[in-house]
Design a protein around this motif. Structure first.
Motif, short mmCIF file in Angstrom:
data_model
loop_
_atom_site.label_atom_id
_atom_site.label_comp_id
_atom_site.label_asym_id
_atom_site.label_seq_id
_atom_site.Cartn_x
_atom_site.Cartn_y
_atom_site.Cartn_z
N VAL A 170 17.62 1.64 -22.01
CA VAL A 170 16.89 0.62 -22.29
C VAL A 170 15.11 1.09 -22.24
CG1 VAL A 170 15.66 -1.51 -21.43
CG2 VAL A 170 17.94 -1.29 -21.54
N ALA A 171 15.10 2.02 -21.28
CA ALA A 171 13.79 2.58 -21.22
C ALA A 171 13.56 3.70 -22.57
CB ALA A 171 13.40 3.27 -19.90
N GLN A 172 14.64 4.66 -22.90
CA GLN A 172 14.62 5.48 -23.89
C GLN A 172 14.61 4.85 -25.16
OE1 GLN A 172 14.63 8.88 -23.37
NE2 GLN A 172 14.30 8.27 -21.51
N CYS A 173 15.30 3.64 -25.24
CA CYS A 173 15.16 3.11 -26.64
C CYS A 173 13.67 2.44 -26.77
CB CYS A 173 16.06 1.58 -26.46
SG CYS A 173 17.89 2.23 -26.78
N LYS A 174 13.21 1.82 -25.67
CA LYS A 174 11.56 1.69 -25.68
C LYS A 174 10.81 2.61 -26.40
CE LYS A 174 10.19 -1.78 -25.21
NZ LYS A 174 9.62 -2.82 -26.50
N PHE B 94 15.36 -5.74 -16.70
CA PHE B 94 14.66 -4.36 -16.70
C PHE B 94 13.75 -4.28 -17.93
CE2 PHE B 94 14.31 0.31 -16.79
CZ PHE B 94 14.10 0.76 -15.66
N LEU B 95 14.21 -4.71 -18.97
CA LEU B 95 13.54 -4.61 -20.14
C LEU B 95 12.11 -5.43 -19.75
CD1 LEU B 95 12.94 -4.05 -23.20
CD2 LEU B 95 14.31 -6.24 -23.65
N ALA C 228 5.19 -3.46 -17.41
CA ALA C 228 4.49 -2.65 -16.70
C ALA C 228 3.93 -1.58 -17.53
CB ALA C 228 5.63 -1.71 -15.56
N GLY C 229 4.45 -1.66 -18.78
CA GLY C 229 3.88 -0.79 -19.71
C GLY C 229 4.26 0.83 -19.43
N ALA C 230 5.53 0.71 -18.51
CA ALA C 230 6.14 2.04 -17.92
C ALA C 230 7.24 2.41 -19.13
CB ALA C 230 6.56 1.74 -16.69
#
Length: 130
Positions: free
Chosen positions: A73-77, A111-112, A118-120
């Motif tokens: 999810v983080a990598q996709c963002k 988590f998304l 968080a803008g993280a």
């Protein structure tokens, strides 16, 4: 976003990075080569980075690996995948994996939401591994 939610995103990324460094610090060529293979797999090629990350996300959801789901999810963002694209990937995972994926979908969306609040994003790491 609450402090607890920001802490969860930060704790996830810090733990992952710290443990990857410890693991890669060992003198084990099999582990190092596997991590390198994982990193190479997700580099843009015939398929772009967004597509590969979405594929990794769907596979992680079907295999029900929450850490992998959060990571992808983080990598996709980071790769520029928007919320609508993520929800289409979530729908593919549900169709492929069935209703057992629903609890993982809930955690993925949570988590998304935390990432967006968080803008993280996931920190850079020596390799792509989950």
């Amino acid at each position: 976003m609450s402090a607890d939610e920001k802490d969860r995103v930060q704790a996830f990324t810090e733990f992952r990075q710290r443990m990857n460094e410890r693991i890669l610090g060992q003198d084990n060529q099999v582990v190092r080569r596997f991590f390198a293979l994982d990193t190479q797999t997700y580099k843009a090629g015939a398929l772009d980075l967004k597509t590969k990350e979405l594929m990794g996300l769907v596979a992680s959801m079907v295999l029900r690996c929450d850490d992998c789901i959060s990571y992808h999810v983080a990598q996709c963002k980071d790769a520029g995948v928007n919320r609508d694209e993520l929800f289409e990937a979530f729908s593919v995972a549900l169709v492929v994996g069935g209703s057992i994926v629903i609890p993982h979908l809930r955690r993925a969306v949570d988590f998304l939401d935390q990432l967006e609040g968080a803008g993280a994003h996931a920190p850079a790491a020596p390799s792509h591994e989950h």
